[in-house]
Write a protein that holds these residues in place. Structure first.
Motif, short mmCIF file in Angstrom:
data_model
loop_
_atom_site.label_atom_id
_atom_site.label_comp_id
_atom_site.label_asym_id
_atom_site.label_seq_id
_atom_site.Cartn_x
_atom_site.Cartn_y
_atom_site.Cartn_z
N ALA A 173 0.84 -1.19 0.00
CA ALA A 173 0.00 0.00 0.00
C ALA A 173 0.88 1.25 0.00
O ALA A 173 1.88 1.31 0.69
N CYS A 174 0.51 2.21 -0.81
CA CYS A 174 1.26 3.46 -0.89
C CYS A 174 0.31 4.63 -0.67
O CYS A 174 -0.89 4.52 -0.90
N LEU A 175 0.89 5.73 -0.24
CA LEU A 175 0.11 6.95 -0.09
C LEU A 175 0.98 8.14 -0.46
O LEU A 175 2.20 8.07 -0.45
N PHE A 176 0.32 9.21 -0.81
CA PHE A 176 1.01 10.43 -1.18
C PHE A 176 0.36 11.60 -0.47
O PHE A 176 -0.85 11.77 -0.50
N VAL A 177 1.16 12.40 0.22
CA VAL A 177 0.69 13.60 0.91
C VAL A 177 1.26 14.79 0.13
O VAL A 177 2.47 15.05 0.17
N PRO A 178 0.39 15.48 -0.63
CA PRO A 178 0.90 16.59 -1.45
C PRO A 178 1.46 17.72 -0.59
O PRO A 178 1.03 17.93 0.55
N LEU A 179 2.44 18.41 -1.16
CA LEU A 179 3.06 19.54 -0.47
C LEU A 179 2.02 20.65 -0.31
O LEU A 179 1.32 21.01 -1.26
N GLU A 180 1.91 21.16 0.89
CA GLU A 180 0.94 22.21 1.18
C GLU A 180 1.68 23.55 1.31
O GLU A 180 2.55 23.72 2.17
N ILE A 181 1.33 24.47 0.43
CA ILE A 181 1.96 25.80 0.45
C ILE A 181 0.95 26.78 1.03
O ILE A 181 -0.06 27.08 0.40
N LYS A 182 1.21 27.26 2.25
CA LYS A 182 0.30 28.17 2.93
C LYS A 182 0.64 29.63 2.64
O LYS A 182 -0.24 30.48 2.61
N ASP A 183 1.92 29.91 2.46
CA ASP A 183 2.38 31.28 2.25
C ASP A 183 3.37 31.29 1.08
O ASP A 183 4.47 30.74 1.20
N MET A 184 2.98 31.90 -0.04
CA MET A 184 3.85 31.92 -1.22
C MET A 184 5.15 32.68 -0.97
O MET A 184 6.15 32.44 -1.63
N ASN A 185 5.15 33.61 -0.01
CA ASN A 185 6.36 34.37 0.32
C ASN A 185 7.31 33.57 1.22
O ASN A 185 8.47 33.94 1.37
N ASN A 186 6.81 32.51 1.82
CA ASN A 186 7.61 31.68 2.72
C ASN A 186 7.34 30.20 2.38
O ASN A 186 6.64 29.52 3.13
N PRO A 187 7.87 29.72 1.24
CA PRO A 187 7.58 28.34 0.83
C PRO A 187 8.16 27.33 1.81
O PRO A 187 9.15 27.61 2.49
N PRO A 188 7.58 26.14 1.87
CA PRO A 188 8.10 25.12 2.79
C PRO A 188 9.50 24.67 2.38
O PRO A 188 9.87 24.72 1.22
N LYS A 189 10.26 24.23 3.37
CA LYS A 189 11.63 23.75 3.13
C LYS A 189 11.68 22.23 3.06
O LYS A 189 12.75 21.64 2.95
#
Length: 110
Positions: free
Chosen positions: A20-36
């Motif tokens: 079984a596989c799963l994918f958690v898409p990257l969540e971008i809440k603030d375009m000025n401070n993208p996730p690392k």
């Protein structure tokens, strides 16, 4: 008859590869401070490009998100010979097929 037995055993080995596989898409809440990196369901962050094991799932973090596949197949997806059973060790993230009559002996397919 022997060739049918070999075929069924090989089919069972192919099923062991399915997980079984799963994918958690990257969540971008603030375009000025993208996730690392990626964040798991517990809030722990992983750097892009990292590969980790989370709850016996092999995971990789990419710019798209966290992709994970179970390292232990579900008993429902594995063709287990009638004389055998699956023993799972979640602490070691491993499993083996053993004889029901003597769980110290692993099942032999051939």
């Amino acid at each position: 008859m022997a060739s049918l037995h070999v075929f069924l055993c090989l089919l069972g080995l192919v099923a062991l590869c399915n997980s079984a596989c799963l994918f958690v898409p990257l969540e971008i809440k603030d375009m000025n401070n993208p996730p690392k990196g990626c964040t798991d369901r517990d809030g722990k962050q992983y750097d892009f490009g990292s590969e980790v094991v989370i709850d016996c799932m092999s995971c990789s973090c990419t710019n798209d998100g966290l992709s994970c596949c179970d390292m232990i197949p579900s008993p429902n997806t594995v063709m287990i010979p009638m004389e055998c059973e699956m023993i799972v060790n979640r602490q070691a993230c491993s499993f083996k097929l053993v004889l029901k009559s003597d769980n110290t002996k692993e099942c032999s397919f051939f």
